[in-house]
Design a protein around this motif. Sequence first.
Motif, PDB file in Angstrom:
ATOM      1  N   PHE A 146      18.898  55.502  13.113  1.00 19.66           N
ATOM      2  CA  PHE A 146      18.234  54.440  13.174  1.00 19.66           C
ATOM      3  C   PHE A 146      16.832  54.796  13.051  1.00 19.66           C
ATOM      4  O   PHE A 146      15.952  53.995  12.413  1.00 19.66           O
ATOM      5  CB  PHE A 146      18.719  53.563  14.306  1.00 19.66           C
ATOM      6  N   ILE A 192      14.303  50.518   6.822  1.00 19.01           N
ATOM      7  CA  ILE A 192      14.539  49.316   7.705  1.00 19.01           C
ATOM      8  C   ILE A 192      13.157  48.904   8.191  1.00 19.01           C
ATOM      9  O   ILE A 192      12.180  49.603   8.694  1.00 19.01           O
ATOM     10  CB  ILE A 192      15.142  49.774   8.895  1.00 19.01           C
ATOM     11  N   LEU A 199      15.072  42.693  11.258  1.00 16.24           N
ATOM     12  CA  LEU A 199      15.921  42.758  11.971  1.00 16.24           C
ATOM     13  C   LEU A 199      15.772  41.705  13.304  1.00 16.24           C
ATOM     14  O   LEU A 199      16.601  41.169  13.736  1.00 16.24           O
ATOM     15  CB  LEU A 199      15.933  44.186  12.937  1.00 16.24           C
ATOM     16  N   HIS A 230      20.332  37.114   9.916  1.00 14.50           N
ATOM     17  CA  HIS A 230      20.909  37.782  10.999  1.00 14.50           C
ATOM     18  C   HIS A 230      22.569  37.690  11.136  1.00 14.50           C
ATOM     19  O   HIS A 230      23.009  38.805  10.992  1.00 14.50           O
ATOM     20  CB  HIS A 230      20.487  37.063  12.235  1.00 14.50           C
ATOM     21  N   LEU A 252      23.750  40.119   8.250  1.00 15.54           N
ATOM     22  CA  LEU A 252      23.606  41.346   8.916  1.00 15.54           C
ATOM     23  C   LEU A 252      24.685  41.757   9.740  1.00 15.54           C
ATOM     24  O   LEU A 252      25.456  42.790   9.587  1.00 15.54           O
ATOM     25  CB  LEU A 252      22.199  41.645   9.476  1.00 15.54           C
ATOM     26  N   VAL A 303      27.539  44.836   9.237  1.00  6.22           N
ATOM     27  CA  VAL A 303      27.766  45.776  10.056  1.00  6.22           C
ATOM     28  C   VAL A 303      29.457  45.724  10.461  1.00  6.22           C
ATOM     29  O   VAL A 303      29.926  46.804  10.536  1.00  6.22           O
ATOM     30  CB  VAL A 303      27.063  45.491  11.578  1.00  6.22           C
ATOM     31  N   PHE A 312      23.858  43.710  19.425  1.00  6.11           N
ATOM     32  CA  PHE A 312      22.662  43.699  19.028  1.00  6.11           C
ATOM     33  C   PHE A 312      21.645  43.058  19.730  1.00  6.11           C
ATOM     34  O   PHE A 312      20.584  43.557  20.109  1.00  6.11           O
ATOM     35  CB  PHE A 312      22.833  42.926  17.528  1.00  6.11           C
ATOM     36  N   THR A 357      26.728  49.169  16.047  1.00  6.78           N
ATOM     37  CA  THR A 357      25.899  48.351  15.634  1.00  6.78           C
ATOM     38  C   THR A 357      24.892  49.084  14.789  1.00  6.78           C
ATOM     39  O   THR A 357      24.264  48.930  13.884  1.00  6.78           O
ATOM     40  CB  THR A 357      25.368  47.326  16.358  1.00  6.78           C
ATOM     41  N   ILE A 399      23.784  49.331  11.074  1.00  8.21           N
ATOM     42  CA  ILE A 399      22.324  48.881  10.375  1.00  8.21           C
ATOM     43  C   ILE A 399      22.087  49.873   9.629  1.00  8.21           C
ATOM     44  O   ILE A 399      21.515  49.677   8.235  1.00  8.21           O
ATOM     45  CB  ILE A 399      21.646  48.503  11.517  1.00  8.21           C
TER      46      ILE A 399
END
Length: 414
Positions: A213, A222, A227, A233, A236, A240, A257, A327, A331
């Motif tokens: 990440f 990213i 985010l 959202h 996304l 995931v 999240f 999560t 992502i």
Amino acid sequence: MPPGYSSGDTERFLPETHSGARSDFARDRARVLHSSGWRRLSAKTQVLSPTAGVDFARNRLTHSLEVAQIGRELAASLELSQDVVDTACLAHDLGHPPFGHNGERALNEWMTGFGGFEGNAQTLRILTRLEPKHFSPEGDSVGLNLTRATLDASCKYPWALEEAAPGSMKFGYFADDAPVFDWLRQGAKDRQKCAEAQVMDLSDDIAYSVHDFEDAIVSEHIDPLFLTARSGHDSLIRTVSDWAGGDFSTDELGAAFDRMAHSQNWLTSWDGSRRDQAKLKNFTSDMIGRFARTSIVATVTAADGASLARYGAEIVVPREIRAEIATLKGIVAAFVMQSGRRQPTYRRQRSLLIELLHTLEEAGPHELEPAFAADFRAAQDDAGARRAIVDQVASLTDQSAIAWYERLCTASLV
């Protein structure tokens, strides 16, 4: 010998005698650190290939060091052998071929019908056969000849291809490595991972989730602003959820999240400044600490005073922590691994490896390094010959795989 371990745990497939003060488990760790396979990890893909021109991204070696750091601290808190867990963490990715999981997919495709390919099974093969250090009286390599406890701790999936779950290609050993697998699993319950292997697996999940990440943000795959924005959202979280394979509901992943987004070090933007770099680094530290501490407390509570060593107890990772790890992984998968702009690169990598494998098969042993050429000549059937070729290609770094392809495949087109 650490508490909770027996003389059987320090046995080696080929008995050895030693002088000096080092413990058997410390000796195992040194053998992995000094192996050529471990050094090659510095030029193998973690998420971004070392050939991609991103000189700060993690590779398999730096990832393995970070996994070992987490694993050693978990082992200390859980009163497990730190050397056993450390060594398993250092060794856990030895079997990964060029181009990471993408390369693994290509090699498995080429070995369909011939025993398959799996990075974790290849790790066992390297430790017990391919990395030369000790030989049996009959002249067969037994690899690094690690102790039973260390080999078992390195085995993430203690079952064969035929025993893998439906739809899963995860398994821990190839058919011709069954004798050493059976030896290292003496006294173990079917498919049960020892506590040290569970700690290695958890450490890998923690490092993989937070550090990939971090790399994805630093490399600008990213955008933290996206985010944080609520627009898109739900989409996304669904992505995931799809990546997680239905292990968690969208509500669980959304809640995971939100918990992480409430961290004081959660980034809402990224400009590459030292302040943003520090905040991102502190976010990863926060998450590592949270994931580790919560799991330690849950595990110690469940063990109720029992020793965890080997098969004494299970490592407990609370569901909310597993959801948070999933999560972060999801992502990264959404923005990097499954990104449309990355797919042409992944296809080229797989095509390169498949063509290289076919070319080496047609050439026979002549283009293989001496050790692999000897395995090819000794093969009793096509499966054995293909395994020797795959062992060779899996040992290559990203750059050397490209160089071999350019030398052997593109030259034939001229």
